[in-house]
Design an enzyme around this catalytic site. Sequence first.
Site, short mmCIF file in Angstrom:
data_model
loop_
_atom_site.label_atom_id
_atom_site.label_comp_id
_atom_site.label_asym_id
_atom_site.label_seq_id
_atom_site.Cartn_x
_atom_site.Cartn_y
_atom_site.Cartn_z
N GLU A 46 0.86 -1.18 0.00
CA GLU A 46 0.00 0.00 0.00
C GLU A 46 0.89 1.23 0.00
O GLU A 46 1.67 1.44 0.92
CB GLU A 46 -0.90 0.00 1.23
CG GLU A 46 -1.90 -1.15 1.20
CD GLU A 46 -2.60 -1.34 2.54
OE1 GLU A 46 -2.81 -0.35 3.26
OE2 GLU A 46 -2.94 -2.51 2.85
N ASP A 57 -5.13 9.12 11.16
CA ASP A 57 -3.79 8.62 11.47
C ASP A 57 -3.24 9.15 12.77
O ASP A 57 -3.47 10.30 13.14
CB ASP A 57 -2.83 8.99 10.32
CG ASP A 57 -3.07 8.11 9.11
OD1 ASP A 57 -2.94 6.88 9.24
OD2 ASP A 57 -3.41 8.65 8.04
#
Lengths: 257, 394
Positions: A46, A57
């Site tokens: 990814e 995040d």
Amino acid sequence: MNRIDKLFQSRKQNILSIYFTAGFPVLVDTLRTIQELDKAGVDMIEIGMPFSDPVADGQVIQRSSEKALSNGMTIKLLFKQLASVRETTDLPLILMGYINPVLKFGMENFLHKCQETGIDGIIIPDLPVEEYQEPYEALFEKYNILNIFLISPQTPDERITYLDSISKGFLYMVSTAATTGTINNFDESQIAYFKKVNDLNLKTPRLIGFGISNNETFIQACNFANGAIIGSSFIRALDGNGTLPENIHGFIRKIRG
Amino acid sequence: MNETFTADKNGYYGEFGGAFVPEMLRQNVESLRDVYHQIIESPEFQKEFTGLLRNYAGRPSPLSFAKRLSDKYGAKIYLKREDLNHTGSHKINNTIGQIILARNMGKTRIIAETGAGQHGVATATVCALMGLECVVYMGETDMVRQEPNVKRMEMLGARVVPVTSGNKTLKDATNEALRDWICNPVNTFYIIGSVVGPHPYPDLVARFQSVISEELLSQLREAEGTEDPGYILACVGGGSNAAGIFYHYINRRNVRLVGVEAAGEGVNTGLTAATIAVGERGIIHGSKTLVMQNEDGQITEPYSISAGLDYPGVGPIHAWLARTGRADYLNVTDKEALAAAYELTKLEGIIPALESAHALAALGKLKVNKTDIIVVNVSGRGDKDMQAYFEAKT
């Protein structure tokens, strides 16, 4: 057939997918990182497109994104760097990032570029299925790019079943109520959630992400899904003292055990 | 063009709005969306809400005729005095509404983001009132420039968490509050302070702030024999005080609605927070709206002397009001806002917040007649801005 589907058809277990932020720690290492991950024996990669405001995040990816952006990474540059990536690897490749830069690039333009480059799938956490289907689903199909959906411990069973029914490729199973990189092991409630989802007998393969940082958590995740996704702890390893190949191979060996 | 100015069932105002949230936030947002109509339209809620607005916040806020300001600009200028509310701004209208909602949903922990600290103070206040835990995220830059509000929040029992990412201002504080909500989905309610964020927040906050225009209708009828002024002026960061004072006038096309953004050093200097002037379509904090961004779609750092207007997005309702031309959006610089604050203080004995000073500074930009009625929303008072005002004088 899309490389992601091919992977899950040929392998049911212990799939390891690695996330890294393109442009971190240095701008030019994107292809080399992919090459070394391939050599180290990961199953899928990814590639993170850095964003200024990554709300899903934790600190590690916030910092890697900030660094990548200050190094000068953009979607345009990333496609340029990836132009010859299919001479380097046959692994399934996924681009992961937030919706705003993709919309700014232009969704169709973006998907076209993905197809041209040999990208197999996209993960955009802040593009939920409700906002995806009507304007974009047909475009993803036109370019044969898979859109990967997430499920989390908060996702109700009926929504999990629904997402399963429309999913292609795999389901990204977020292990916990947290941002990325904030936990290091699994507790009982997470194991119970893994078991519950396992018992739903979904048609779509699943990878567990968030909180996988060592061999023990990798094995645990693999017990309840087809494999696991590792991001934050890999990014920490990239920042290690060795050369790029040393850091990568050392980390993957540690995870695989 | 479809010109309805209320959110549809998916939270869209025309092309703007929606709920672009990651799956980890989906359930939180959806459970709020599922219940908010039913709860806030119930007689029990309305009774408690209006009761607290009246007996706790001090509503209705007065509508003051500004005689000397009117003489200066050659029009009839009224000031809607949100500065006189408890905690010093319009923000308390929204936090009272949201905290009752949070309690009805069984939430025990409250989080909020704050820029100038006014929303943080208003949140900490209602948390003290209800005995709920309160965590406020605030950019480090803002903690320095709005220090008195940090002290107030702490005295009220809130934990103020400094945010050190990005420019350390409102946008970054909002990111951090969203991350907290991802990590604490069960017990926590996120009280958003403006008409921004994923659906249903823009609609929810606009409804709670609409008490401002509801009062204005009758106050103006009493003062002038008409409910409709010629102009309504309000500053716009995220845009909650503007949404509140525009709300009941949106379909009265004879009333000109004017939002005033913070130009910072000037809209073409790169140091600005005037999103409608310089932004493009994009997605920020879960909402499709106008966003200040670079050519790679990275959100750019805004700048304004006013911490409450220092935001690179704008509520989707304002993006739509601007796109349809129903409202006009002007912008004024730091300097113009400071001058307007001094002017109001000297002429009317009212020290406005720096945010509200932007709305006042736009008075000089309107072409008006002596008989025109202009209402300016004085969204907050200037106590928190004394340092900036002193520095501007020297």
